[in-house]
Motif scaffolding. Structure first.
Motif, PDB file in Angstrom:
ATOM      1  N   GLU A 415       0.821  -1.212   0.000  1.00  0.00           N
ATOM      2  CA  GLU A 415       0.000   0.000   0.000  1.00  0.00           C
ATOM      3  C   GLU A 415       0.852   1.257   0.000  1.00  0.00           C
ATOM      4  O   GLU A 415       0.554   2.221  -0.719  1.00  0.00           O
ATOM      5  N   ASP A 416       1.904   1.286   0.840  1.00  0.00           N
ATOM      6  CA  ASP A 416       2.675   2.532   0.956  1.00  0.00           C
ATOM      7  C   ASP A 416       3.914   2.570   0.059  1.00  0.00           C
ATOM      8  O   ASP A 416       4.685   3.530   0.087  1.00  0.00           O
ATOM      9  N   GLY A 417       4.126   1.513  -0.725  1.00  0.00           N
ATOM     10  CA  GLY A 417       5.233   1.517  -1.666  1.00  0.00           C
ATOM     11  C   GLY A 417       6.551   1.028  -1.107  1.00  0.00           C
ATOM     12  O   GLY A 417       7.530   0.884  -1.853  1.00  0.00           O
ATOM     13  N   SER A 418       6.613   0.758   0.196  1.00  0.00           N
ATOM     14  CA  SER A 418       7.875   0.277   0.777  1.00  0.00           C
ATOM     15  C   SER A 418       8.206  -1.139   0.339  1.00  0.00           C
ATOM     16  O   SER A 418       9.307  -1.639   0.602  1.00  0.00           O
ATOM     17  N   ILE A 419       7.251  -1.805  -0.347  1.00  0.00           N
ATOM     18  CA  ILE A 419       7.521  -3.147  -0.866  1.00  0.00           C
ATOM     19  C   ILE A 419       8.678  -3.127  -1.853  1.00  0.00           C
ATOM     20  O   ILE A 419       9.394  -4.126  -2.009  1.00  0.00           O
ATOM     21  N   LEU A 420       8.891  -2.003  -2.534  1.00  0.00           N
ATOM     22  CA  LEU A 420       9.991  -1.917  -3.496  1.00  0.00           C
ATOM     23  C   LEU A 420      11.331  -2.034  -2.775  1.00  0.00           C
ATOM     24  O   LEU A 420      12.209  -2.793  -3.185  1.00  0.00           O
ATOM     25  N   GLN A 421      11.469  -1.270  -1.688  1.00  0.00           N
ATOM     26  CA  GLN A 421      12.699  -1.312  -0.910  1.00  0.00           C
ATOM     27  C   GLN A 421      12.856  -2.654  -0.216  1.00  0.00           C
ATOM     28  O   GLN A 421      13.945  -3.254  -0.228  1.00  0.00           O
ATOM     29  N   LEU A 422      11.765  -3.158   0.367  1.00  0.00           N
ATOM     30  CA  LEU A 422      11.828  -4.444   1.069  1.00  0.00           C
ATOM     31  C   LEU A 422      12.085  -5.580   0.086  1.00  0.00           C
ATOM     32  O   LEU A 422      12.896  -6.487   0.360  1.00  0.00           O
ATOM     33  N   GLY A 423      11.397  -5.559  -1.056  1.00  0.00           N
ATOM     34  CA  GLY A 423      11.574  -6.622  -2.041  1.00  0.00           C
ATOM     35  C   GLY A 423      12.996  -6.676  -2.578  1.00  0.00           C
ATOM     36  O   GLY A 423      13.549  -7.764  -2.809  1.00  0.00           O
ATOM     37  N   ARG A 424      13.604  -5.507  -2.759  1.00  0.00           N
ATOM     38  CA  ARG A 424      14.987  -5.454  -3.231  1.00  0.00           C
ATOM     39  C   ARG A 424      15.936  -6.053  -2.194  1.00  0.00           C
ATOM     40  O   ARG A 424      16.863  -6.799  -2.526  1.00  0.00           O
ATOM     41  N   TRP A 425      15.670  -5.757  -0.911  1.00  0.00           N
ATOM     42  CA  TRP A 425      16.507  -6.322   0.166  1.00  0.00           C
ATOM     43  C   TRP A 425      16.368  -7.845   0.212  1.00  0.00           C
ATOM     44  O   TRP A 425      17.363  -8.564   0.366  1.00  0.00           O
ATOM     45  N   VAL A 426      15.141  -8.352   0.082  1.00  0.00           N
ATOM     46  CA  VAL A 426      14.915  -9.803   0.111  1.00  0.00           C
ATOM     47  C   VAL A 426      15.648 -10.467  -1.052  1.00  0.00           C
ATOM     48  O   VAL A 426      16.295 -11.517  -0.887  1.00  0.00           O
ATOM     49  N   LEU A 427      15.540  -9.886  -2.237  1.00  0.00           N
ATOM     50  CA  LEU A 427      16.183 -10.457  -3.422  1.00  0.00           C
ATOM     51  C   LEU A 427      17.692 -10.562  -3.233  1.00  0.00           C
ATOM     52  O   LEU A 427      18.296 -11.629  -3.466  1.00  0.00           O
ATOM     53  N   VAL A 428      18.316  -9.478  -2.790  1.00  0.00           N
ATOM     54  CA  VAL A 428      19.770  -9.472  -2.616  1.00  0.00           C
ATOM     55  C   VAL A 428      20.185 -10.450  -1.519  1.00  0.00           C
ATOM     56  O   VAL A 428      21.140 -11.231  -1.687  1.00  0.00           O
ATOM     57  N   THR A 429      19.470 -10.442  -0.394  1.00  0.00           N
ATOM     58  CA  THR A 429      19.838 -11.305   0.730  1.00  0.00           C
ATOM     59  C   THR A 429      19.690 -12.775   0.367  1.00  0.00           C
ATOM     60  O   THR A 429      20.554 -13.609   0.693  1.00  0.00           O
ATOM     61  N   ALA A 430      18.602 -13.129  -0.310  1.00  0.00           N
ATOM     62  CA  ALA A 430      18.364 -14.528  -0.675  1.00  0.00           C
ATOM     63  C   ALA A 430      19.399 -15.017  -1.684  1.00  0.00           C
ATOM     64  O   ALA A 430      19.917 -16.142  -1.566  1.00  0.00           O
ATOM     65  N   CYS A 431      19.710 -14.207  -2.689  1.00  0.00           N
ATOM     66  CA  CYS A 431      20.700 -14.608  -3.693  1.00  0.00           C
ATOM     67  C   CYS A 431      22.092 -14.740  -3.062  1.00  0.00           C
ATOM     68  O   CYS A 431      22.855 -15.661  -3.403  1.00  0.00           O
ATOM     69  N   ARG A 432      22.419 -13.837  -2.165  1.00  0.00           N
ATOM     70  CA  ARG A 432      23.724 -13.907  -1.500  1.00  0.00           C
ATOM     71  C   ARG A 432      23.821 -15.195  -0.672  1.00  0.00           C
ATOM     72  O   ARG A 432      24.863 -15.865  -0.657  1.00  0.00           O
ATOM     73  N   GLN A 433      22.704 -15.562  -0.001  1.00  0.00           N
ATOM     74  CA  GLN A 433      22.722 -16.780   0.813  1.00  0.00           C
ATOM     75  C   GLN A 433      22.803 -18.029  -0.068  1.00  0.00           C
ATOM     76  O   GLN A 433      23.533 -18.989   0.258  1.00  0.00           O
ATOM     77  N   ALA A 434      22.090 -18.036  -1.192  1.00  0.00           N
ATOM     78  CA  ALA A 434      22.157 -19.195  -2.091  1.00  0.00           C
ATOM     79  C   ALA A 434      23.569 -19.384  -2.621  1.00  0.00           C
ATOM     80  O   ALA A 434      24.066 -20.522  -2.734  1.00  0.00           O
ATOM     81  N   ARG A 435      24.235 -18.290  -2.938  1.00  0.00           N
ATOM     82  CA  ARG A 435      25.622 -18.371  -3.399  1.00  0.00           C
ATOM     83  C   ARG A 435      26.536 -18.869  -2.282  1.00  0.00           C
ATOM     84  O   ARG A 435      27.465 -19.647  -2.538  1.00  0.00           O
ATOM     85  N   ARG A 436      26.247 -18.456  -1.022  1.00  0.00           N
ATOM     86  CA  ARG A 436      27.063 -18.907   0.104  1.00  0.00           C
ATOM     87  C   ARG A 436      26.944 -20.406   0.281  1.00  0.00           C
ATOM     88  O   ARG A 436      27.943 -21.107   0.519  1.00  0.00           O
ATOM     89  N   TRP A 437      25.706 -20.954   0.166  1.00  0.00           N
ATOM     90  CA  TRP A 437      25.543 -22.402   0.263  1.00  0.00           C
ATOM     91  C   TRP A 437      26.332 -23.110  -0.844  1.00  0.00           C
ATOM     92  O   TRP A 437      26.944 -24.157  -0.616  1.00  0.00           O
ATOM     93  N   GLN A 438      26.299 -22.558  -2.018  1.00  0.00           N
ATOM     94  CA  GLN A 438      27.005 -23.167  -3.150  1.00  0.00           C
ATOM     95  C   GLN A 438      28.509 -23.207  -2.895  1.00  0.00           C
ATOM     96  O   GLN A 438      29.166 -24.223  -3.166  1.00  0.00           O
ATOM     97  N   LEU A 439      29.056 -22.137  -2.351  1.00  0.00           N
ATOM     98  CA  LEU A 439      30.493 -22.084  -2.068  1.00  0.00           C
ATOM     99  C   LEU A 439      30.868 -22.971  -0.881  1.00  0.00           C
ATOM    100  O   LEU A 439      31.943 -23.594  -0.878  1.00  0.00           O
ATOM    101  N   ASP A 440      29.978 -23.079   0.114  1.00  0.00           N
ATOM    102  CA  ASP A 440      30.271 -23.877   1.299  1.00  0.00           C
ATOM    103  C   ASP A 440      30.118 -25.374   1.038  1.00  0.00           C
ATOM    104  O   ASP A 440      30.684 -26.191   1.792  1.00  0.00           O
ATOM    105  N   HIS A 441      29.360 -25.763   0.002  1.00  0.00           N
ATOM    106  CA  HIS A 441      29.128 -27.182  -0.293  1.00  0.00           C
ATOM    107  C   HIS A 441      29.422 -27.423  -1.771  1.00  0.00           C
ATOM    108  O   HIS A 441      28.511 -27.734  -2.571  1.00  0.00           O
ATOM    109  N   PRO A 442      30.671 -27.324  -2.173  1.00  0.00           N
ATOM    110  CA  PRO A 442      31.024 -27.450  -3.605  1.00  0.00           C
ATOM    111  C   PRO A 442      30.776 -28.832  -4.171  1.00  0.00           C
ATOM    112  O   PRO A 442      30.628 -28.989  -5.391  1.00  0.00           O
ATOM    113  N   ASP A 443      30.713 -29.852  -3.299  1.00  0.00           N
ATOM    114  CA  ASP A 443      30.519 -31.217  -3.788  1.00  0.00           C
ATOM    115  C   ASP A 443      29.046 -31.566  -3.982  1.00  0.00           C
ATOM    116  O   ASP A 443      28.733 -32.647  -4.506  1.00  0.00           O
ATOM    117  N   GLU A 444      28.165 -30.701  -3.539  1.00  0.00           N
ATOM    118  CA  GLU A 444      26.723 -30.958  -3.662  1.00  0.00           C
ATOM    119  C   GLU A 444      26.155 -30.180  -4.844  1.00  0.00           C
ATOM    120  O   GLU A 444      26.621 -29.082  -5.148  1.00  0.00           O
TER     121      GLU A 444
END
Length: 624
Positions: A415-444
């Motif tokens: 409603e107030d438009g803060s979803i743009l800022q929040l959605g951008r934070w979620v996108l960056v945080t989730a992608c960074r975490q997925a990459r971290r799992w990939q680097l921490d478990h290279p054999d999987e």
């Protein structure tokens, strides 16, 4: 003796309700040595032949009388007697206080005795005097001591009836609506405030108060199409019906509800000494019924309805502002619930609304303060039971309300438009975490991360640029990112949204439709969209919970889900089932070809560390 009803015109004193306060009313000290002018040395027994002022006293148009220290009339001129309906001479020897009923309230009587006692006090008050011929006069009474050597008090009366009548007319105009002739907002709040004063409800009655606050549905259209003249006539007709409802509700009761027009098409019915919510509910029902009949305005038949907010509570502890806020909130609920109805104030619903407002006001600062966090729920392959991906779910760690799930704040953010800022934070945080799992478990085999995208993100931001920038910044491969949009947001997309989805798909990002089956379900249109995954809504999956005991599932549920899965596969789409909670559900879904499962059977949303523990295991086939 003349009957002399009394009104002391100050608010809160006896008789204040009979008319407006007179600016001349006062009980004030008289400075020592203050003179009354030539009349101060008047000898009341002087005659025109024997005294300097005797003739002036007798002939003066101002009604005057001299009273001795005992309060007895020594002499009164004919003007004084005329106001009281007797010759002035006939009043000699009478008790002046009884003539004007100055004993009717303690404050006036005390002040008058101060004057009689010569303690240099001055009295001024207003009295309502009934003349022997039947008409009523308003008089201004003034009393002041004569010079010390005279040992008396001069009383004077001034007929202020015309002024009071004019004041009454002006007050009526000031306090009433010219269109409906109902009490207006000013008079309504005056009555409401008086009803909420402690002395009003502590002296008797129920001690409760009720309010029906109503708004006419669609009245603006009447003004816009037929003009304000017709609109005013309609308001007057509505006022008549409301007044009739109030009179009927007040039958056999001490008083009828006060009907007022608060402005525009808003009206209020105030019930003092209400007997409970049933009384207010009956009143609201009668109002709705009364307004249902068409209005005939010079050949034009108009129909309308009303929405009514109903509040009923103890008067003690209630303020006018608080009562009106509750009524306004409840009226909003009535309109939101479909209009043409009444709704009773609900404290729990109001508390939820207040919490919602508190969250809305702090949402943007919370993003900047880093109060949000992500949890991840596994997406499990139905055939292998192994972890294939995760859905990122945002949580708000609110300092006052604790950990909040998305349903508490995502709507506010949209409603107030803060979803743009929040959605951008979620996108960056989730992608960074997925990459971290990939680097921490290279054999999987690397797991993908699925991120929810709001409709407003597609329309009001450059989603394609945000995704490209995020993937470049985090180093995550595009095929390891899945974006989830609701079915209603995707179906019927055209223009910019469709172009954005196509650009993301060409980039290698997967597009999933969340809660599929609850919206349009237009599979023909779906075939033309760049979508790769369907997530079946949990309402379909819940029919698969049968474990061999109790009521068997409806066979139609399984037939529908199987048909949807087969059609999705023919379109080249994979299918994820949400809300998988039992092994029986998982077995049936696996049998009919479902690709991926998500639900408490496998895991609740968990921290990133827990996802790290699940990588490379088959532990996802049971709740954890």
């Amino acid at each position: 003796m003349v009957s002399v009803p009394v009104e002391f015109s100050r608010s809160g004193e006896p008789g204040a309700s009979a008319g407006p306060a007179d600016p001349g009313d006062s009980v004030s000290p008289l400075d020592p040595g203050e003179s009354l002018g030539p009349l101060a040395s008047l000898d009341p027994h002087d005659t025109p032949e024997g005294g300097r002022y005797g003739s002036a006293f007798s002939a003066a148009p101002l009604a005057m009388a001299v009273v001795d220290r005992e309060g007895l009339v020594v002499s009164a001129n004919d003007s004084f007697g005329a106001l009281l309906g007797k010759p002035g001479a006939a009043l000699t020897g009478m008790v002046a206080a009884e003539l004007m009923d100055l004993k009717s309230d303690a404050r006036t009587w005390d002040a008058y005795r101060e004057v009689l006692g010569g303690r240099q006090a001055k009295l001024s008050c207003t009295r309502r005097v009934k003349h022997p011929d039947g008409h009523v006069l308003w008089v201004q009474v003034s009393a002041a001591p004569l010079a010390a050597e005279e040992h008396g008090v001069l009383l004077s009366l001034t007929d202020i009836s015309a002024r009071r009548e004019l004041q009454a007319r002006l007050r009526h105009l000031e306090m009433h609506d010219p269109v409906t002739r109902l009490p207006n907002r000013t008079l309504f709040f005056e009555r409401l405030s008086a009803a909420l004063e402690a002395e009003s409800y502590e002296q008797g009655g129920t001690g409760r108060i009720g309010l029906c606050y109503l708004d006419l549905d669609g009245f603006k259209a009447v003004n816009d199409t037929l003009g304000h003249r017709v609109g005013d006539r309609l308001l007057a007709a509505v006022a008549e019906r409301l007044t009739r409802c109030a009179d009927e509700a007040g039958y056999a009761r001490a008083s009828s509800p006060l009907v007022a027009r608060l402005g525009g098409d808003e009206f209020a019915l105030l019930v003092e000494d209400s007997t409970g919510t049933d009384q207010l509910a009956d009143l609201a029902e009668s109002v709705l019924k009364a307004l249902q009949a068409p209005f005939d305005l010079s050949g034009q038949r108009l129909s309308l309805s009303a929405s009514i907010g109903v509040v009923e509570r103890h008067a003690s502890g209630t303020t006018a502002t608080g009562l009106m806020q509750a009524a306004d909130t409840t009226l909003y609920w009535a309109k939101a619930d479909g209009k043409s109805r009444w709704t009773l104030f609900d404290p729990e619903r109001n508390a939820h609304r207040m919490t919602r407002q508190a969250l809305a006001s702090t949402l943007r600062p919370a993003i900047e303060r880093g109060e949000f966090t992500l949890e991840y729920q596994p997406l499990v392959g139905m055939e292998t039971g192994r972890l294939r991906g995760v859905e990122a779910l945002v949580r708000w760690n609110h300092p006052q309300f604790g950990m909040l799930t998305p349903n508490r704040f995502i709507g506010l953010a949209e409603e107030d438009g803060s979803i743009l800022q929040l959605g951008r934070w979620v996108l960056v945080t989730a992608c960074r975490q997925a990459r971290r799992w990939q680097l921490d478990h290279p054999d999987e085999p690397p797991i993908f991360v699925s991120v929810n995208v709001a409709v407003r993100q597609v329309w009001d931001s450059d989603l394609v640029a945000d995704v490209a920038e995020t993937l470049a910044e985090t180093g995550l491969a595009p095929h390891l990112l899945q974006l989830e949009l609701t079915e209603s947001a995707v179906m019927g997309s055209a223009g910019r949204p469709l172009q954005a989805l196509q650009a993301l798909s060409e980039m290698g990002v997967h597009i999933a439709i969340d809660d599929f089956g609850t919206g349009y379900s237009n599979l023909a249109y779906l075939s033309r969209l760049p979508v790769s995954v369907l997530k079946l809504d949990g309402s379909f999956v819940r029919g698969f919970q049968y474990e061999g005991e109790g009521v068997a599932p409806n066979p139609a549920d399984e037939v529908i889900v199987e048909a949807m899965i087969q059609l999705a596969h023919r379109l080249g789409l994979s299918v994820t089932a949400e809300c998988v909670e039992t092994s029986a559900q998982a077995t049936r879904l696996r049998r009919i070809g479902c690709d991926t499962g998500q639900g408490w059977l496998y895991s609740r949303p968990v921290t990133p560390d827990r996802i790290s523990e699940l990588l490379g295991t088959k532990a996802c086939n049971q709740a954890s």
